[in-house]
Design a protein around this motif. Structure first.
Motif, PDB file in Angstrom:
ATOM      1  N   ASN A 136     -41.789   0.762 -13.111  1.00 31.67           N
ATOM      2  CA  ASN A 136     -40.841  -0.358 -13.029  1.00 31.67           C
ATOM      3  C   ASN A 136     -40.199  -0.639 -14.373  1.00 31.67           C
ATOM      4  N   TYR A 137     -41.032  -0.651 -15.401  1.00 30.43           N
ATOM      5  CA  TYR A 137     -40.514  -0.958 -16.729  1.00 30.43           C
ATOM      6  C   TYR A 137     -39.556   0.141 -17.186  1.00 30.43           C
ATOM      7  N   ARG A 138     -39.955   1.396 -16.902  1.00 24.91           N
ATOM      8  CA  ARG A 138     -39.089   2.509 -17.274  1.00 24.91           C
ATOM      9  C   ARG A 138     -37.763   2.406 -16.513  1.00 24.91           C
ATOM     10  N   GLY A 139     -37.859   2.067 -15.227  1.00 27.60           N
ATOM     11  CA  GLY A 139     -36.656   1.914 -14.403  1.00 27.60           C
ATOM     12  C   GLY A 139     -35.733   0.850 -14.972  1.00 27.60           C
ATOM     13  N   LEU A 140     -36.318  -0.254 -15.406  1.00 26.62           N
ATOM     14  CA  LEU A 140     -35.505  -1.348 -15.953  1.00 26.62           C
ATOM     15  C   LEU A 140     -34.726  -0.882 -17.168  1.00 26.62           C
ATOM     16  N   MET A 141     -35.381  -0.092 -18.018  1.00 23.40           N
ATOM     17  CA  MET A 141     -34.721   0.350 -19.242  1.00 23.40           C
ATOM     18  C   MET A 141     -33.474   1.174 -18.927  1.00 23.40           C
ATOM     19  N   HIS A 142     -33.460   1.827 -17.757  1.00 24.11           N
ATOM     20  CA  HIS A 142     -32.307   2.649 -17.388  1.00 24.11           C
ATOM     21  C   HIS A 142     -31.431   1.984 -16.334  1.00 24.11           C
ATOM     22  N   ASP A 143     -31.596   0.677 -16.164  1.00 21.91           N
ATOM     23  CA  ASP A 143     -30.857  -0.031 -15.119  1.00 21.91           C
ATOM     24  C   ASP A 143     -29.694  -0.786 -15.747  1.00 21.91           C
ATOM     25  N   PRO A 144     -28.458  -0.306 -15.543  1.00 25.97           N
ATOM     26  CA  PRO A 144     -27.318  -0.960 -16.202  1.00 25.97           C
ATOM     27  C   PRO A 144     -27.172  -2.436 -15.802  1.00 25.97           C
TER      28      PRO A 144
END
Lengths: 272, 265
Positions: free
Chosen positions: A33-41
């Motif tokens: 989830n955290y990794r996803g957030l970092m790549h979520d514009p």
């Protein structure tokens, strides 16, 4: 307390490492989830918007509140009435003030633009429907609710010992100097309190943008808490939302920590 | 002036006909005056304004009674009873004050669903998620009341103890009456917070019949669509009015509350 605060917080921490689509059981997925957030514009967009909102609304709101408090602290006739009137808007439900300001800021028929037109401004902004003006409009509206902060400042101002002003007067200080060197340091604990409350409050603004603009136009007012809400209850990504919640909590804690740390240099407590 | 003008405009708009509300240049004094807008808002079948008011009353009353009672007990414990870990627990309590509601929103949602699935009593889509937590105390109220209990001299409770008063008697007959001003502040603030809350009802309530006023007003707006600003303003006035009335009734408590909580911070 434990059941409804500590348990949820622990659960939230666990969920933030889970894939948890509302209707199924949470499955542990590590840092996904955290990794996803970092790549979520959209996450970054919401962050930027919230940051802009806070940077505008918090310092200006505090300054305005302090200014009003100083005005209201002057001994004038009808003082109590003015105080009540300033305070009143901060009482009313956010939903109701959202309705009111939607009407006032209506681009065609709202009172604000009708007044601007009558003052000779031909092409007033569309406020909430204008990409550039929408966020500043929300900031302006937030100023309407500063009454609460004003009352707290007022209480602080009334506690400033009168002798200090007399001493400053004897030393030949003018009013501005007296304000700068006597009033401000004396009420610094109150400023500090309002600052902390303001940090916590502005970072989680939700109701006004949610109702008034739905985050639009073109996501210009899409704020952090609204993205959290959407993730949880629209996209049903509870784990993702929990990860956002924890990041928000960390940011709030960090900012409060910085405020506390810096307060040693600018907050003066009276010896009692 | 700037603080009141919006209210005035709201009131004026709420008394206009639809056409006059939209007039350009604006009509300042409504002519004709249409108080009937209010009747329309309350009585129109699809809105359910009276029902929403009733719902809000239920939630707000249960919330403030619960918060006040439970917070008073916990705060008394923190202030006057010495037990191991008192200090640590109090710091944890203060820390929870800083945690935004959105952080606990999702786990609370799953806890309430779990309760509904496992006890046979539904939670989601009822008022319970809105008021039951209040009966477990609120950090802010506990903090406020603890500070107040600390100012009550020990001699009082000791004197009562010598006279043969039980611990519960000391709490109910001496401490609570003395703490009345602080209790009033807590009751008032929790009532207002429940009345004005939007996010929690939005998350936990599902059917329009259960909506609170805050949620109902938004629902009303989306039903009206575009242009009936006169009706929308009338509805908003109806939502605001009780709050303002309450404020004028207990103005002193209000201001005292805000200033003490402010300074204590």
């Amino acid at each position: 307390m434990c059941v409804f605060t500590l348990l949820p917080i622990s659960l939230s921490f666990y969920y933030s490492f889970c894939n948890y689509p509302l209707i199924q059981k949470p499955v542990f997925v590590g840092w996904d989830n955290y990794r996803g957030l970092m790549h979520d514009p959209l996450f970054w967009k919401a962050n930027l918007n919230t940051f802009l909102y806070a940077v505008l609304a918090l310092p200006l709101g505090l300054a305005l509140a302090l200014f009003l408090a100083v005005l209201l602290n002057a001994k004038i006739r009808g003082q109590a009435i003015y105080r009540t009137l300033i305070f009143l808007p901060s009482l009313i439900p956010a939903v109701a003030s959202a309705m009111l300001w939607l009407w006032l800021f209506n681009s065609k028929l709202g009172l604000v633009n009708l007044l601007l037109k009558s003052l000779g401004i031909k092409d007033p902004p569309g406020w909430l429907s204008d990409v550039h003006w929408a966020l500043p409009s929300l900031v302006l509206i937030s100023f309407w609710g500063v009454g609460n902060t004003v009352v707290i400042f007022l209480a602080g101002l009334q506690d400033v010992p009168q002798e200090l002003f007399e001493a400053a007067d004897l030393d030949g200080a003018n009013r501005l100097q007296a304000f700068w060197h006597v009033t401000l340091p004396s009420i610094s604990p109150v400023i500090f309190f309002n600052l902390i409350m303001g940090i916590i409050g502005t970072l989680q603004v939700f109701v006004l943008p949610f109702i008034m603009t739905q985050g639009g136009p073109a996501r210009a007012t899409y704020l952090y808490t609204e993205y959290m809400y959407d993730n949880a209850f629209v996209y049903l990504k509870m784990g993702y939302c929990s990860a956002m919640a924890w990041l928000q909590l960390l940011v709030v804690l960090a900012l409060t920590g910085i405020a506390f740390w810096s307060s040693r240099h600018w907050v003066h407590y009276q010896d009692k | 002036m700037l603080a009141v003008a919006p209210f005035t405009w709201m009131l004026l708009t709420s008394l206009k006909t639809e056409d006059n509300a939209l007039a350009d240049p604006p009509q300042i004094i409504p002519r004709p005056v249409v108080p009937h807008n209010y009747v329309d808002v309350v009585s129109t079948g699809h809105t359910g304004f009276l029902l929403w008011t009733r719902n809000t009353m239920i939630v707000a009353i249960l919330t403030f009674v619960g918060t006040t009672l439970s917070s008073a007990m916990v705060a008394y414990g923190f202030a006057k009873i010495r037990f191991r870990g008192n200090g640590t627990l109090f710091v944890i309590l203060l820390a929870t004050m800083m945690i935004p509601f959105p952080v606990t929103m999702v786990p609370l949602f799953s806890i309430f669903r779990w309760l509904g699935d496992n006890t046979g009593i539904p939670w989601l889509g009822t008022f319970k998620p809105l008021w039951v937590p209040a009966w477990f105390g609120s950090a802010f109220s506990i903090f406020l009341l603890r500070q107040f209990f600390l100012t009550i001299p020990k001699d009082l409770s000791e004197a009562a103890r010598i006279d043969g008063c039980t611990e519960i008697g000391i709490f109910t007959r001496i401490m609570l009456p003395l703490a009345r001003p602080a209790l009033a502040v807590v009751a008032l603030f929790s009532f207002m917070a429940a009345w004005n809350d939007f996010l929690a009802p939005l998350v936990y309530l599902q059917r329009p019949e259960q909506f609170t006023l805050a949620l109902g007003l938004q629902n009303f707006q989306s039903q009206l669509g575009g242009t009936t600003w006169n009706l929308l303003m009338a509805a908003s006035v109806l939502v605001i009015l009780p709050v303002i009335a309450l404020f004028f009734l207990v103005q002193r408590t209000f201001i005292a509350g805000i200033t003490t909580t402010g300074i204590k911070g």
